[in-house]
Each structure stands twice: as C-alpha cells, then as structure tokens.
Design a protein around this motif. Structure first.
Motif, PDB file in Angstrom:
ATOM      1  N   ALA A 294       0.815  -1.211   0.000  1.00  0.00           N
ATOM      2  CA  ALA A 294       0.000   0.000   0.000  1.00  0.00           C
ATOM      3  C   ALA A 294       0.852   1.267   0.000  1.00  0.00           C
ATOM      4  O   ALA A 294       0.395   2.329  -0.426  1.00  0.00           O
ATOM      5  CB  ALA A 294      -0.932   0.003   1.215  1.00  0.00           C
ATOM      6  N   TRP A 295       2.088   1.171   0.457  1.00  0.00           N
ATOM      7  CA  TRP A 295       2.979   2.331   0.518  1.00  0.00           C
ATOM      8  C   TRP A 295       3.904   2.440  -0.684  1.00  0.00           C
ATOM      9  O   TRP A 295       4.560   3.465  -0.862  1.00  0.00           O
ATOM     10  CB  TRP A 295       3.790   2.303   1.815  1.00  0.00           C
ATOM     11  CG  TRP A 295       2.978   2.810   2.946  1.00  0.00           C
ATOM     12  CD1 TRP A 295       2.318   2.075   3.884  1.00  0.00           C
ATOM     13  CD2 TRP A 295       2.667   4.175   3.225  1.00  0.00           C
ATOM     14  NE1 TRP A 295       1.639   2.905   4.729  1.00  0.00           N
ATOM     15  CE2 TRP A 295       1.837   4.193   4.350  1.00  0.00           C
ATOM     16  CE3 TRP A 295       3.018   5.379   2.620  1.00  0.00           C
ATOM     17  CZ2 TRP A 295       1.344   5.379   4.888  1.00  0.00           C
ATOM     18  CZ3 TRP A 295       2.537   6.557   3.163  1.00  0.00           C
ATOM     19  CH2 TRP A 295       1.710   6.553   4.283  1.00  0.00           C
ATOM     20  N   LYS A 296       3.973   1.431  -1.513  1.00  0.00           N
ATOM     21  CA  LYS A 296       4.916   1.429  -2.631  1.00  0.00           C
ATOM     22  C   LYS A 296       4.708   2.632  -3.556  1.00  0.00           C
ATOM     23  O   LYS A 296       5.618   3.439  -3.758  1.00  0.00           O
ATOM     24  CB  LYS A 296       4.791   0.115  -3.408  1.00  0.00           C
ATOM     25  CG  LYS A 296       5.757  -0.009  -4.555  1.00  0.00           C
ATOM     26  CD  LYS A 296       5.566  -1.319  -5.277  1.00  0.00           C
ATOM     27  CE  LYS A 296       6.483  -1.378  -6.483  1.00  0.00           C
ATOM     28  NZ  LYS A 296       6.267  -2.582  -7.261  1.00  0.00           N
ATOM     29  N   GLU A 297       3.535   2.758  -4.105  1.00  0.00           N
ATOM     30  CA  GLU A 297       3.258   3.846  -5.045  1.00  0.00           C
ATOM     31  C   GLU A 297       3.221   5.216  -4.360  1.00  0.00           C
ATOM     32  O   GLU A 297       3.815   6.175  -4.865  1.00  0.00           O
ATOM     33  CB  GLU A 297       1.961   3.578  -5.796  1.00  0.00           C
ATOM     34  CG  GLU A 297       1.719   4.558  -6.923  1.00  0.00           C
ATOM     35  CD  GLU A 297       0.469   4.218  -7.701  1.00  0.00           C
ATOM     36  OE1 GLU A 297      -0.163   5.157  -8.200  1.00  0.00           O
ATOM     37  OE2 GLU A 297       0.120   3.028  -7.809  1.00  0.00           O
ATOM     38  N   PRO A 298       2.540   5.359  -3.213  1.00  0.00           N
ATOM     39  CA  PRO A 298       2.545   6.667  -2.549  1.00  0.00           C
ATOM     40  C   PRO A 298       3.950   7.172  -2.197  1.00  0.00           C
ATOM     41  O   PRO A 298       4.229   8.363  -2.325  1.00  0.00           O
ATOM     42  CB  PRO A 298       1.713   6.433  -1.285  1.00  0.00           C
ATOM     43  CG  PRO A 298       0.815   5.314  -1.647  1.00  0.00           C
ATOM     44  CD  PRO A 298       1.624   4.429  -2.550  1.00  0.00           C
ATOM     45  N   LEU A 299       4.833   6.274  -1.784  1.00  0.00           N
ATOM     46  CA  LEU A 299       6.202   6.701  -1.489  1.00  0.00           C
ATOM     47  C   LEU A 299       6.916   7.164  -2.751  1.00  0.00           C
ATOM     48  O   LEU A 299       7.675   8.134  -2.722  1.00  0.00           O
ATOM     49  CB  LEU A 299       6.994   5.580  -0.815  1.00  0.00           C
ATOM     50  CG  LEU A 299       6.762   5.411   0.671  1.00  0.00           C
ATOM     51  CD1 LEU A 299       7.420   4.128   1.175  1.00  0.00           C
ATOM     52  CD2 LEU A 299       7.287   6.615   1.451  1.00  0.00           C
ATOM     53  N   SER A 300       6.672   6.493  -3.839  1.00  0.00           N
ATOM     54  CA  SER A 300       7.267   6.892  -5.104  1.00  0.00           C
ATOM     55  C   SER A 300       6.794   8.295  -5.501  1.00  0.00           C
ATOM     56  O   SER A 300       7.596   9.148  -5.885  1.00  0.00           O
ATOM     57  CB  SER A 300       6.906   5.877  -6.189  1.00  0.00           C
ATOM     58  OG  SER A 300       7.364   6.305  -7.439  1.00  0.00           O
ATOM     59  N   HIS A 301       5.485   8.541  -5.381  1.00  0.00           N
ATOM     60  CA  HIS A 301       4.941   9.863  -5.691  1.00  0.00           C
ATOM     61  C   HIS A 301       5.467  10.916  -4.721  1.00  0.00           C
ATOM     62  O   HIS A 301       5.757  12.047  -5.121  1.00  0.00           O
ATOM     63  CB  HIS A 301       3.411   9.838  -5.659  1.00  0.00           C
ATOM     64  CG  HIS A 301       2.816   9.137  -6.826  1.00  0.00           C
ATOM     65  ND1 HIS A 301       2.777   9.669  -8.092  1.00  0.00           N
ATOM     66  CD2 HIS A 301       2.225   7.921  -6.923  1.00  0.00           C
ATOM     67  CE1 HIS A 301       2.195   8.816  -8.918  1.00  0.00           C
ATOM     68  NE2 HIS A 301       1.858   7.737  -8.227  1.00  0.00           N
TER      69      HIS A 301
ATOM     70  N   ASN B 134      -4.369   7.173  -4.603  1.00  0.00           N
ATOM     71  CA  ASN B 134      -4.808   8.529  -4.921  1.00  0.00           C
ATOM     72  C   ASN B 134      -5.052   9.332  -3.652  1.00  0.00           C
ATOM     73  O   ASN B 134      -4.702  10.505  -3.579  1.00  0.00           O
ATOM     74  CB  ASN B 134      -6.083   8.496  -5.769  1.00  0.00           C
ATOM     75  CG  ASN B 134      -5.815   8.044  -7.181  1.00  0.00           C
ATOM     76  OD1 ASN B 134      -4.683   8.122  -7.668  1.00  0.00           O
ATOM     77  ND2 ASN B 134      -6.840   7.552  -7.848  1.00  0.00           N
ATOM     78  N   GLU B 135      -5.650   8.704  -2.668  1.00  0.00           N
ATOM     79  CA  GLU B 135      -5.887   9.375  -1.391  1.00  0.00           C
ATOM     80  C   GLU B 135      -4.563   9.764  -0.754  1.00  0.00           C
ATOM     81  O   GLU B 135      -4.412  10.858  -0.220  1.00  0.00           O
ATOM     82  CB  GLU B 135      -6.674   8.448  -0.468  1.00  0.00           C
ATOM     83  CG  GLU B 135      -7.079   9.088   0.842  1.00  0.00           C
ATOM     84  CD  GLU B 135      -7.863   8.130   1.715  1.00  0.00           C
ATOM     85  OE1 GLU B 135      -7.782   8.303   2.942  1.00  0.00           O
ATOM     86  OE2 GLU B 135      -8.526   7.218   1.190  1.00  0.00           O
ATOM     87  N   ALA B 136      -3.580   8.881  -0.815  1.00  0.00           N
ATOM     88  CA  ALA B 136      -2.270   9.175  -0.241  1.00  0.00           C
ATOM     89  C   ALA B 136      -1.601  10.326  -0.968  1.00  0.00           C
ATOM     90  O   ALA B 136      -0.922  11.144  -0.350  1.00  0.00           O
ATOM     91  CB  ALA B 136      -1.385   7.935  -0.307  1.00  0.00           C
ATOM     92  N   ASN B 137      -1.795  10.414  -2.262  1.00  0.00           N
ATOM     93  CA  ASN B 137      -1.167  11.478  -3.042  1.00  0.00           C
ATOM     94  C   ASN B 137      -1.749  12.847  -2.714  1.00  0.00           C
ATOM     95  O   ASN B 137      -1.099  13.864  -2.924  1.00  0.00           O
ATOM     96  CB  ASN B 137      -1.322  11.201  -4.538  1.00  0.00           C
ATOM     97  CG  ASN B 137      -0.539   9.980  -4.965  1.00  0.00           C
ATOM     98  OD1 ASN B 137       0.418   9.600  -4.317  1.00  0.00           O
ATOM     99  ND2 ASN B 137      -0.971   9.365  -6.049  1.00  0.00           N
ATOM    100  N   MET B 138      -2.985  12.891  -2.193  1.00  0.00           N
ATOM    101  CA  MET B 138      -3.628  14.169  -1.903  1.00  0.00           C
ATOM    102  C   MET B 138      -3.390  14.636  -0.461  1.00  0.00           C
ATOM    103  O   MET B 138      -3.781  15.728  -0.099  1.00  0.00           O
ATOM    104  CB  MET B 138      -5.125  14.077  -2.186  1.00  0.00           C
ATOM    105  CG  MET B 138      -5.413  13.887  -3.667  1.00  0.00           C
ATOM    106  SD  MET B 138      -7.148  14.004  -4.116  1.00  0.00           S
ATOM    107  CE  MET B 138      -7.874  12.660  -3.197  1.00  0.00           C
ATOM    108  N   MET B 139      -2.743  13.828   0.364  1.00  0.00           N
ATOM    109  CA  MET B 139      -2.484  14.207   1.755  1.00  0.00           C
ATOM    110  C   MET B 139      -1.403  15.282   1.816  1.00  0.00           C
ATOM    111  O   MET B 139      -0.547  15.363   0.945  1.00  0.00           O
ATOM    112  CB  MET B 139      -1.963  12.997   2.549  1.00  0.00           C
ATOM    113  CG  MET B 139      -3.007  12.041   2.995  1.00  0.00           C
ATOM    114  SD  MET B 139      -2.346  10.853   4.192  1.00  0.00           S
ATOM    115  CE  MET B 139      -1.614   9.650   3.128  1.00  0.00           C
TER     116      MET B 139
END
Length: 137
Positions: free
Chosen positions: A33-40, A99-104
């Motif tokens: 769940a953190w793979k993509e948000p960390l990349s962004h 997407n939610e992680a990217n908007m935090m």
C-alpha cells in the motif's frame, strides 16, 4: 490515512493471536500500500528547492528500505511474488488508496507512514519471536 480501511489488529495482544501466514500477508499488504505513494512522495519532494539534499536522500532511502523489506519478507516467509502481484491487481481499493495518499499534506503523509511503519515493525517482531523463540521474546 490511506490505509485506515485495512483491517489491522489494534495492539500487540491481538496481533499475537493472528496466524503466522495471515500476519505475513498483512505486512505485505501494508508494504504494498505504501509502494506507489512513497514513489509519488519522492517525486513531489524532489521539486521542493528549499529542501536540503539530506532530506531528499533520506526520502529515497526510506523508499528503498520499504522495497527491500517487502522483498525480504516475501523471501523469508516463502511467499512467491505471483501471490503478491495477484493480490495487488485483484484488490480494487489499491488505486483509490494511492490517490488518497497522493492528496495528503506532507505532514499527514509522514504521520501515516510512521503509524504504518510502527505496525509493520511490531508485526515483524511478533513473527521473529514465533520463528526463533529462543530470543527470549
């Protein structure tokens, strides 16, 4: 937090009651769940000119550690990557979670990451004690 919808045990006592395979699966879900948000997040902070190079390097280090940890858990627990890939592609919430992680905000993102990191660390300690009880856990 974007992982709030994931069912995770509250407290060490509950986590200790979960079978080893389920606990391992939960660790892998959190890491995935953190793979993509960390990349962004890494891409986002690279554009902040005011951040020192140390902060940028630390963010990249954290992303690499999460990837290495996920790989290590997969190998040590005998879980093949096809299982994880199938899980990631079959779970519909994956896209909305990232997407939610990217908007935090950055501070919320870091808070959530720290919360989930602590969970993973606790779950790994429980697994270690189950595997190697001689460590007087």
């Amino acid at each position: 937090c974007h992982t709030s919808g994931m069912l995770t045990p509250n407290g060490k006592e509950y986590a200790q009651k979960i079978p080893r395979e389920e606990l391992t699966h939960l660790i892998l879900q959190l890491l995935q769940a953190w793979k993509e948000p960390l990349s962004h997040f890494n891409q986002h902070i690279e554009h902040h000119q005011e951040l020192p190079d140390d902060s940028l390097n630390k963010a990249k280090q954290i992303s690499n550690m999460v990837h290495e940890l996920k790989t290590g858990v997969e190998k040590s627990m005998g879980i093949i990557s096809n299982t994880l890939n199938g899980m990631a592609s079959s779970e519909g919430p994956g896209l909305s979670i990232s997407n939610e992680a990217n908007m935090m905000s950055d501070s919320d993102f870091i808070h959530c990451f720290r919360r989930d990191s602590n969970k993973v660390q606790s779950y790994l300690k429980i697994l270690k004690c189950r595997i190697m009880p001689e460590n007087s856990c």
